[in-house]
Motif scaffolding. Structure first.
Motif, PDB file in Angstrom:
ATOM      1  N   CYS A   1      48.174  67.460 -25.414  1.00  0.00           N
ATOM      2  CA  CYS A   1      47.002  66.648 -25.091  1.00  0.00           C
ATOM      3  C   CYS A   1      46.791  66.570 -23.593  1.00  0.00           C
ATOM      4  CB  CYS A   1      47.177  65.247 -25.690  1.00  0.00           C
ATOM      5  SG  CYS A   1      45.825  64.098 -25.298  1.00  0.00           S
ATOM      6  N   LYS A   2      47.861  66.307 -22.853  1.00  0.00           N
ATOM      7  CA  LYS A   2      47.748  66.211 -21.400  1.00  0.00           C
ATOM      8  C   LYS A   2      47.339  67.545 -20.773  1.00  0.00           C
ATOM      9  CE  LYS A   2      50.759  62.318 -20.202  1.00  0.00           C
ATOM     10  NZ  LYS A   2      49.789  61.661 -19.319  1.00  0.00           N
ATOM     11  N   GLU A   3      47.931  68.621 -21.262  1.00  0.00           N
ATOM     12  CA  GLU A   3      47.638  69.931 -20.678  1.00  0.00           C
ATOM     13  C   GLU A   3      46.188  70.338 -20.937  1.00  0.00           C
ATOM     14  OE1 GLU A   3      50.468  72.781 -22.062  1.00  0.00           O
ATOM     15  OE2 GLU A   3      51.966  72.222 -20.565  1.00  0.00           O
ATOM     16  N   TRP A   4      45.746  70.204 -22.190  1.00  0.00           N
ATOM     17  CA  TRP A   4      44.392  70.661 -22.504  1.00  0.00           C
ATOM     18  C   TRP A   4      43.332  69.812 -21.808  1.00  0.00           C
ATOM     19  CZ3 TRP A   4      42.230  74.891 -24.353  1.00  0.00           C
ATOM     20  CH2 TRP A   4      40.868  74.838 -24.636  1.00  0.00           C
ATOM     21  N   ASN A   5      43.534  68.497 -21.780  1.00  0.00           N
ATOM     22  CA  ASN A   5      42.525  67.595 -21.219  1.00  0.00           C
ATOM     23  C   ASN A   5      42.728  67.271 -19.743  1.00  0.00           C
ATOM     24  OD1 ASN A   5      40.888  66.790 -23.719  1.00  0.00           O
ATOM     25  ND2 ASN A   5      42.975  66.394 -24.410  1.00  0.00           N
ATOM     26  N   ALA A   6      43.724  67.929 -19.123  1.00  0.00           N
ATOM     27  CA  ALA A   6      44.013  67.723 -17.693  1.00  0.00           C
ATOM     28  C   ALA A   6      44.174  66.237 -17.367  1.00  0.00           C
ATOM     29  CB  ALA A   6      42.912  68.341 -16.830  1.00  0.00           C
ATOM     30  N   ILE A   7      45.010  65.555 -18.173  1.00  0.00           N
ATOM     31  CA  ILE A   7      45.251  64.128 -17.997  1.00  0.00           C
ATOM     32  C   ILE A   7      46.393  63.937 -17.008  1.00  0.00           C
ATOM     33  CG2 ILE A   7      45.848  61.977 -19.176  1.00  0.00           C
ATOM     34  CD1 ILE A   7      44.847  63.260 -21.760  1.00  0.00           C
ATOM     35  N   PRO A   8      46.247  63.039 -16.044  1.00  0.00           N
ATOM     36  CA  PRO A   8      47.323  62.810 -15.064  1.00  0.00           C
ATOM     37  C   PRO A   8      48.602  62.326 -15.732  1.00  0.00           C
ATOM     38  CG  PRO A   8      45.267  61.774 -14.356  1.00  0.00           C
ATOM     39  CD  PRO A   8      45.054  62.224 -15.768  1.00  0.00           C
TER      40      PRO A   8
ATOM     41  N   ARG B   1      41.331  53.632 -15.822  1.00  0.00           N
ATOM     42  CA  ARG B   1      42.182  54.196 -14.792  1.00  0.00           C
ATOM     43  C   ARG B   1      42.100  53.336 -13.533  1.00  0.00           C
ATOM     44  NH1 ARG B   1      41.145  60.693 -15.643  1.00  0.00           N
ATOM     45  NH2 ARG B   1      42.371  60.833 -17.549  1.00  0.00           N
ATOM     46  N   LYS B   2      43.241  53.111 -12.936  1.00  0.00           N
ATOM     47  CA  LYS B   2      43.317  52.196 -11.810  1.00  0.00           C
ATOM     48  C   LYS B   2      42.564  52.708 -10.580  1.00  0.00           C
ATOM     49  CE  LYS B   2      47.792  50.364 -13.295  1.00  0.00           C
ATOM     50  NZ  LYS B   2      49.224  50.194 -12.951  1.00  0.00           N
ATOM     51  N   ASP B   3      42.477  54.029 -10.432  1.00  0.00           N
ATOM     52  CA  ASP B   3      41.867  54.558  -9.213  1.00  0.00           C
ATOM     53  C   ASP B   3      40.355  54.387  -9.170  1.00  0.00           C
ATOM     54  OD1 ASP B   3      41.478  56.305 -11.269  1.00  0.00           O
ATOM     55  OD2 ASP B   3      41.871  58.120 -10.098  1.00  0.00           O
ATOM     56  N   ASP B   4      39.686  54.441 -10.346  1.00  0.00           N
ATOM     57  CA  ASP B   4      38.217  54.325 -10.313  1.00  0.00           C
ATOM     58  C   ASP B   4      37.651  53.356 -11.347  1.00  0.00           C
ATOM     59  OD1 ASP B   4      38.417  55.673 -12.700  1.00  0.00           O
ATOM     60  OD2 ASP B   4      37.472  57.513 -12.005  1.00  0.00           O
TER      61      ASP B   4
END
Length: 259
Positions: A20-27, A130-133
């Protein structure tokens, strides 16, 4: 389309999380030490950066009465339920959340304004910011892959077919058969969660076969769409507004009559 997750064959490998993280480029969101200190689970809960989460539930003494030991692990890969009656859709003011042609629920990050209304609206606590935005994120059931005729990355990566993807009606039949098989084998505690289209969210697009009560896995036992009372509330508000308007008109007419 949806997911049926059979936790009885989950081995806790977390291949679904990684895919899931790899395909969706999740941090990445792992703690500094690599583990949380609350078992071998390094991610702990679903969140803006964890769209699939494999829970590790350590149980002691539960099997001692059966004479088969005093310890077991329960593994379960959790995900957004893609509710039929989705409260997050009801409260989103920008249309960032929408229902797709596959009957799944997706957040458009470029439309989300970070208001956060969807966070408390979800009865499962799935959506997070997400905390950054401040924008909201959750599982999309790999909407881009579905459009290309592929199955979601998590289901593709699962080595035991614990995560099964397909048409919901077919998955429900498969789940019913699996439940009957386990119960015939003496696994009386086995149960389906989210399978019933008549439940409090109108049926989940991602449902589960569990080996214990939902609370053990951190799931609410009787989830209810949090916006179920909104239509009645708006009707009451409308009625009250009409009553006030009628009173104001009557007062105005009475005042003019005296004048």
């Amino acid at each position: 389309m949806g997911f049926f997750t059979d936790t009885s064959v989950c081995i806790g490998c977390k291949a679904c999380e990684v895919a899931c993280k790899e395909w969706n480029a999740i941090p990445a969101d792992f703690p500094d030490g690599g583990f949380t200190g609350t078992s071998l689970d390094a991610t702990e809960t679903l969140g803006a950066n964890t769209w699939r989460h494999v829970a590790f539930v350590e149980q002691q003494d539960v099997l001692a009465s059966a004479g088969s030991g005093d310890f077991r692990w329960l593994m379960a890969s959790d995900v957004c339920k893609h509710c039929t009656h989705a409260a997050c859709l009801d409260v989103c003011p920008t249309g960032a959340l929408f229902r797709t042609e596959f009957e799944t629920v997706v957040v458009q990050a470029d439309v989300c304004n970070g208001c956060g209304y969807c966070i408390p609206a979800c009865p499962y606590g799935v959506i997070d910011q997400r905390k950054d935005d401040g924008r909201a994120f959750k599982c999309t059931m790999c909407y881009d892959r579905l459009g290309a005729g592929m199955e979601p990355a998590c289901a593709k990566a699962c080595p035991t077919d614990s995560i099964q993807f397909g048409e919901l009606d077919e998955l429900r039949e498969r789940a019913d058969a699996r439940l009957a098989q386990l119960q015939d084998a003496g696994v009386e505690e086995a149960q389906l969660y989210g399978r019933d289209p008549g439940d409090g969210v109108g049926g989940a697009g991602a449902f589960f076969l569990l080996l214990d009560e939902p609370e053990v896995y951190g799931l609410p036992p009787d989830p209810v769409v949090t916006t179920r009372d909104l239509p009645a509330m708006w009707r009451h508000v409308g009625g009250a507004a009409l009553t006030l308007l009628g009173a104001a008109v009557a007062a105005f007419v009475s005042t003019r009559g005296r004048g």
